[in-house]
Design a protein around this motif. Structure first.
Motif, PDB file in Angstrom:
ATOM      1  N   LYS A 122     -43.785  80.996  49.133  1.00  0.00           N
ATOM      2  CA  LYS A 122     -44.231  81.291  50.350  1.00  0.00           C
ATOM      3  C   LYS A 122     -45.198  82.412  50.367  1.00  0.00           C
ATOM      4  O   LYS A 122     -46.262  82.439  51.199  1.00  0.00           O
ATOM      5  CB  LYS A 122     -42.924  82.047  50.939  1.00  0.00           C
ATOM      6  N   ALA A 123     -45.159  83.219  49.076  1.00  0.00           N
ATOM      7  CA  ALA A 123     -46.176  84.420  48.943  1.00  0.00           C
ATOM      8  C   ALA A 123     -47.628  83.988  48.676  1.00  0.00           C
ATOM      9  O   ALA A 123     -48.359  84.884  48.711  1.00  0.00           O
ATOM     10  CB  ALA A 123     -45.429  85.321  47.854  1.00  0.00           C
ATOM     11  N   TYR A 124     -47.532  82.857  47.955  1.00  0.00           N
ATOM     12  CA  TYR A 124     -48.911  82.490  47.693  1.00  0.00           C
ATOM     13  C   TYR A 124     -49.968  82.192  48.677  1.00  0.00           C
ATOM     14  O   TYR A 124     -49.716  81.487  49.783  1.00  0.00           O
ATOM     15  CB  TYR A 124     -48.876  80.944  46.755  1.00  0.00           C
ATOM     16  N   ARG A 125     -50.984  82.860  48.773  1.00  0.00           N
ATOM     17  CA  ARG A 125     -52.193  82.957  49.512  1.00  0.00           C
ATOM     18  C   ARG A 125     -53.388  82.200  48.967  1.00  0.00           C
ATOM     19  O   ARG A 125     -53.665  82.663  47.993  1.00  0.00           O
ATOM     20  CB  ARG A 125     -52.507  84.115  50.118  1.00  0.00           C
ATOM     21  N   ILE A 126     -54.157  81.528  49.856  1.00  0.00           N
ATOM     22  CA  ILE A 126     -55.560  81.278  49.401  1.00  0.00           C
ATOM     23  C   ILE A 126     -56.200  81.537  50.577  1.00  0.00           C
ATOM     24  O   ILE A 126     -56.129  81.431  51.855  1.00  0.00           O
ATOM     25  CB  ILE A 126     -55.641  79.610  49.224  1.00  0.00           C
ATOM     26  N   ASN A 127     -57.282  82.487  50.200  1.00  0.00           N
ATOM     27  CA  ASN A 127     -58.191  83.104  51.151  1.00  0.00           C
ATOM     28  C   ASN A 127     -57.358  83.938  52.330  1.00  0.00           C
ATOM     29  O   ASN A 127     -57.706  83.431  53.494  1.00  0.00           O
ATOM     30  CB  ASN A 127     -59.211  82.073  51.756  1.00  0.00           C
ATOM     31  N   GLY A 128     -56.224  84.354  52.118  1.00  0.00           N
ATOM     32  CA  GLY A 128     -55.528  84.863  53.177  1.00  0.00           C
ATOM     33  C   GLY A 128     -54.671  83.989  53.889  1.00  0.00           C
ATOM     34  O   GLY A 128     -54.010  84.464  54.849  1.00  0.00           O
ATOM     35  N   ARG A 129     -54.554  82.677  53.448  1.00  0.00           N
ATOM     36  CA  ARG A 129     -53.760  81.821  54.409  1.00  0.00           C
ATOM     37  C   ARG A 129     -52.583  81.292  53.515  1.00  0.00           C
ATOM     38  O   ARG A 129     -52.587  80.664  52.057  1.00  0.00           O
ATOM     39  CB  ARG A 129     -54.308  80.762  54.645  1.00  0.00           C
ATOM     40  N   GLN A 130     -51.302  81.122  54.147  1.00  0.00           N
ATOM     41  CA  GLN A 130     -50.360  80.577  53.192  1.00  0.00           C
ATOM     42  C   GLN A 130     -50.528  79.132  52.856  1.00  0.00           C
ATOM     43  O   GLN A 130     -51.207  78.220  53.921  1.00  0.00           O
ATOM     44  CB  GLN A 130     -49.147  80.665  54.108  1.00  0.00           C
ATOM     45  N   ALA A 131     -50.555  78.597  51.617  1.00  0.00           N
ATOM     46  CA  ALA A 131     -50.849  77.158  51.673  1.00  0.00           C
ATOM     47  C   ALA A 131     -49.824  76.491  51.211  1.00  0.00           C
ATOM     48  O   ALA A 131     -49.905  75.227  51.520  1.00  0.00           O
ATOM     49  CB  ALA A 131     -51.776  77.341  50.153  1.00  0.00           C
ATOM     50  N   PHE A 132     -48.462  76.730  51.045  1.00  0.00           N
ATOM     51  CA  PHE A 132     -47.211  75.875  50.727  1.00  0.00           C
ATOM     52  C   PHE A 132     -46.052  76.475  51.445  1.00  0.00           C
ATOM     53  O   PHE A 132     -45.934  77.664  51.388  1.00  0.00           O
ATOM     54  CB  PHE A 132     -46.938  75.648  49.453  1.00  0.00           C
ATOM     55  N   PHE A 133     -45.135  75.584  52.071  1.00  0.00           N
ATOM     56  CA  PHE A 133     -44.078  76.085  53.039  1.00  0.00           C
ATOM     57  C   PHE A 133     -42.918  75.632  52.096  1.00  0.00           C
ATOM     58  O   PHE A 133     -42.585  74.386  52.213  1.00  0.00           O
ATOM     59  CB  PHE A 133     -44.353  75.542  54.156  1.00  0.00           C
ATOM     60  N   PRO A 134     -42.041  76.487  51.639  1.00  0.00           N
ATOM     61  CA  PRO A 134     -41.000  76.120  50.901  1.00  0.00           C
ATOM     62  C   PRO A 134     -39.945  75.713  51.719  1.00  0.00           C
ATOM     63  O   PRO A 134     -39.897  75.990  52.972  1.00  0.00           O
ATOM     64  CB  PRO A 134     -40.381  77.744  50.379  1.00  0.00           C
ATOM     65  N   ASN A 135     -39.180  74.369  51.435  1.00  0.00           N
ATOM     66  CA  ASN A 135     -38.223  73.881  52.232  1.00  0.00           C
ATOM     67  C   ASN A 135     -37.099  73.160  51.488  1.00  0.00           C
ATOM     68  O   ASN A 135     -36.342  72.288  51.797  1.00  0.00           O
ATOM     69  CB  ASN A 135     -38.931  72.640  52.967  1.00  0.00           C
ATOM     70  N   ALA A 136     -36.657  74.133  50.263  1.00  0.00           N
ATOM     71  CA  ALA A 136     -35.666  73.525  49.343  1.00  0.00           C
ATOM     72  C   ALA A 136     -34.302  73.589  50.287  1.00  0.00           C
ATOM     73  O   ALA A 136     -34.141  74.791  51.035  1.00  0.00           O
ATOM     74  CB  ALA A 136     -35.517  74.424  48.019  1.00  0.00           C
ATOM     75  N   LYS A 137     -33.562  72.761  50.372  1.00  0.00           N
ATOM     76  CA  LYS A 137     -32.308  72.636  50.933  1.00  0.00           C
ATOM     77  C   LYS A 137     -31.242  73.450  50.100  1.00  0.00           C
ATOM     78  O   LYS A 137     -31.319  73.456  48.831  1.00  0.00           O
ATOM     79  CB  LYS A 137     -31.642  71.335  51.082  1.00  0.00           C
ATOM     80  N   LYS A 138     -30.474  74.554  50.780  1.00  0.00           N
ATOM     81  CA  LYS A 138     -29.525  75.234  50.080  1.00  0.00           C
ATOM     82  C   LYS A 138     -28.193  74.577  50.120  1.00  0.00           C
ATOM     83  O   LYS A 138     -27.879  73.659  50.834  1.00  0.00           O
ATOM     84  CB  LYS A 138     -29.423  76.746  50.694  1.00  0.00           C
TER      85      LYS A 138
END
Lengths: 234, 242, 273
Positions: C257-273
């Protein structure tokens, strides 16, 4: 044209910054290609000489095969080595895929035909000049091989350099069997391919310039050795 | 001298009805000859008469297409002969190493090789060139080296194919001196030349060959003073034969 | 002289031969897609995993098609790709143990600034592709059987247009990775179908710009699978599973979630708990 000046700046920056990942990549490139060429020479020189000097059934096939293999696309060699070294392949148990050893194996396959084919040519020509004298001294083709290789050494250096050129320039084979793993199997050519795919054209070209300089230095060193000793041995 | 004294002589060499053909042409025709030990035989004849071929047949570099060539002592005959070619082939290594290579092929021990090399370089006047690369020597020096290399093998028979063909008079002189010295040391000399003066200076026995046929074989005196064959007479008068 | 050279040669060969990998080094091999690698995500999150567990990850990046092939041969330990149907088939056929959701990003359509097909601002990606086809505007496809390529083809299918039939005319198949395809599109210029991560990181855009985004059809879910150790006994199941546990854990998910490319979030975590 800005790409070229950017590339130049990138190359200078990489070299001056003594970028550790750059030295790692350059070191691995040299280690893989030089090892592959040394092994290929060890196989290709005697095999080329044998094809030149001996008449045996299937000799024609060998001559054509070595010449044809000189033009084998690296990707195909990579694919073959991949299939052999894959866990699902015959040598899978050794777990060599995606290691520098796999890259050396692929490059040996690429380079050996070049060295063998050029050696055959050199030794055949030399044998025309030497045959009567050697046979008079009591050396048939078999015993003459070491002397012929030694006497052809100046031309054979060129054959080995041609092999090194192919090894250090190819990307298709090492990409497939090495996997371009950072810090493990990433070499100059695969880094260049990677940077191109990221759109970092300037950095890619900069790496290309460094590769060119490396290759030029090795060729220059070989030429100087050759030139100086050749004058001495006529 | 390392040649065992009890070595039996491979001579005489006997040629019986020897012919050699290549590409449908008979280049050597029906030669029957016997070479006894001791002498210096010089074969003369016009260019293309088959002189070089004849030597190569005797030396075993070529096989006759007809007839037989037999040494009295066949086993080991190869080891007791040597040949010096018109254009010497030198390996790309030093003068001494060229001789060393030939000795190594005869399985002569390393220690003996050093002595032999020293001796033949001394005898041929090449000692000061011992460490020079052989290929940078003048043609005359290279031919002397070829003689030294052959001499080092202590052959019972030495074949020489036009050994002075492209040399200047001084070099010719020293090559002839070396040939004489090799003969004095006990080697049978069989050589070709197209230089009549050289034949007169060297030969004990002359073979005259024309178009693959030996037309006259005679002691040198008799051949030069009273040749029997009319073509030999013409050749001695300096006429062109064809 | 000759002996010396021979010795030198031998020593070089022996010296250069790669020694056995350091016994102490713990690593496993992850085979994933080029698009993830080109986005720079691995460089950011893998060191966190290594710091926590001492396990290094060797990443081999190829197209999804080849990645699955490599995984089937047992030449990697963990598969991380983005084509759900292929992944489920992979598990169903017994090559992999279980598919875990990891994250998603999305695909976009980029194209030449002058927008010859006039698709800028269209909400529906199906309409966008249909207009590109109708105007016969250049379109570069990956054409490499990758996850991105498969996704692109599935949307063409919805338009009812057989783009493959036009291959070689306005529809061009590059047979290359995402970056190489973007390079081609930028040079032509042409429209192309890209993942957002690669696009954000891509530096050779030339006259290309973002055209279509945010259609729910464009969602791109990633799954991670451990290669079945029953099928390939050499698989480093423990280390692979440790990685899967980590990347689906709150810590791994937060890193994504914290990974940013040019200030934008690139991936959205969706692992099921």
């Amino acid at each position: 044209m800005t790409d070229f000046s950017d590339a130049f700046a990138a190359a200078i920056g990489l070299v001056l910054g003594l970028d550790t990942s750059l030295t790692e990549i350059v070191g691995l490139s040299l280690r893989v290609s030089l090892t592959a060429v040394a092994i290929a020479a060890f196989i290709g020189l005697p095999v080329g000489a044998a094809i030149a000097l001996f008449r045996f059934p299937g000799r024609f096939f060998f001559v054509v095969a070595t010449n044809a293999l000189m033009g084998m696309p690296p990707v195909v060699v990579g694919l073959i080595v991949y299939l052999l070294l894959s866990r699902a392949g015959p040598f899978g148990v050794f777990g060599l895929l995606f290691t520098p050893t796999a890259m050396i194996v692929a490059q040996v396959l690429l380079v050996t035909p070049i060295i063998a084919a050029l050696t055959r040519q050199v030794i055949e020509d030399l044998w025309i000049e030497y045959e009567e004298q050697m046979r008079s001294l009591g050396a048939g083709p078999g015993r003459a091989v070491p002397a012929l290789l030694w006497d052809g050494r100046f031309t054979l250096i060129t054959a080995i350099l041609a092999g090194f050129g192919r090894a250090s320039a190819e990307v298709g084979a090492v990409m497939i069997v090495g996997g371009n793993i950072d810090h493990v199997t990433r070499v100059m050519t695969t880094s260049i391919a990677l940077e191109v795919s990221k759109g970092n054209l300037a950095l890619a070209l900069g790496l290309g310039m460094i590769l060119l300089v490396l290759s030029a230095s090795i060729n220059a060193a070989a030429y100087l050795i050759q030139h100086n000793t050749k004058r001495w041995h006529a | 001298m390392t040649a065992p004294l009890d070595d039996t002589s491979i001579l005489p060499l006997e040629l019986t009805d020897v012919s050699f053909a290549a590409g449908g042409n008979r280049l050597i025709k029906d030669v029957t000859l016997r070479f006894e030990p001791g002498l210096k035989t010089v074969m003369i004849g016009p260019n293309g008469a088959g002189k070089s071929l004849f030597l190569r047949l005797c030396h075993g570099l070529l096989q006759p297409t007809q007839g037989s060539i037999r040494w009295q002592q066949e086993t080991g005959a190869d080891r007791h002969q040597a040949m010096v070619f018109q254009r010497p082939v030198m390996l790309r290594r030093s003068v001494a190493a060229n001789i060393d290579y030939a000795l190594k092929l005869r399985q002569i021990s390393r220690r003996d090789r050093g002595d032999i090399i020293d001796r033949v370089l001394h005898q041929t006047g090449l000692r000061r060139l011992a460490d020079q690369p052989a290929r940078v020597l003048s043609i005359g020096e290279q031919q002397k080296l070829a003689l030294a290399r052959a001499w080092a093998l202590e052959p019972q028979v030495l074949f020489l194919d036009e050994p002075t063909a492209s040399l200047d008079p001084a070099a010719i002189h020293s090559v002839e001196e070396i040939i004489a010295a090799i003969h004095d040391a006990g080697t049978r000399i069989i050589m070709t030349t197209h230089d009549l003066g050289q034949a007169r200076r060297i030969a004990d026995e002359v073979l005259f060959i024309n178009r693959g046929r030996i037309l006259e074989a005679a002691p040198a005196d008799r051949f030069f003073n009273a040749p029997e064959n009319d073509l030999a007479q013409a050749f001695l008068r300096g006429e062109l034969l064809w | 002289m000759k002996r010396v050279i021979l010795m030198a040669l031998m020593t070089t060969v022996i010296g250069l031969l790669p020694g056995p990998a350091l016994a102490a080094e713990k690593f496993f091999t992850l085979v994933g897609t080029t698009s993830t690698d080109n986005s720079g995500l691995y460089e950011k999150i893998l060191p966190l995993f290594t710091a926590r567990t001492g396990i290094k990850v060797r990443v081999v990046s190829v197209g999804t098609g080849r990645a699955i092939n490599i995984a089937k041969n047992g030449d990697a330990d963990v598969l991380l790709v983005h084509h759900k149907t292929s992944e489920e088939k992979f598990v169903a056929e017994g090559y992999g143990l279980k598919r875990y959701d990891v994250m998603y990003n999305d695909f976009i359509i980029v194209g030449p600034e002058n927008d010859p097909a006039n698709i800028l601002g269209l909400k529906s990606v199906v309409d966008g592709l249909a207009q590109i086809a109708a105007t016969k505007s250049f379109f570069v496809s990956r054409g490499d059987d990758s996850g991105t390529h498969k996704k692109e083809l599935s949307i063409w299918k919805m338009t009812g247009i057989d783009a493959a039939k036009a291959s070689g005319t306005w529809y061009r198949e590059a047979g290359a990775g995402m970056g190489a395809t973007l390079n081609t599109a930028s040079a032509m210029p042409a429209y192309t179908f890209s993942d957002r991560g690669t696009w954000l990181k891509f530096e050779n855009r030339g006259g290309l710009r973002l055209m279509t985004e945010s259609d729910p059809l464009l969602l791109n879910p990633y799954g991670v699978i451990l290669i079945n150790p029953k099928r390939h006994p050499h698989v480093k199941a423990k280390m692979g599973q440790a990685f899967i546990d980590w990347i689906t854990s709150p810590e791994g998910q937060a890193a994504i979630k914290a990974y940013r490319i040019n200030g934008r979030q690139a991936f959205f975590p969706n692992a099921k708990k």
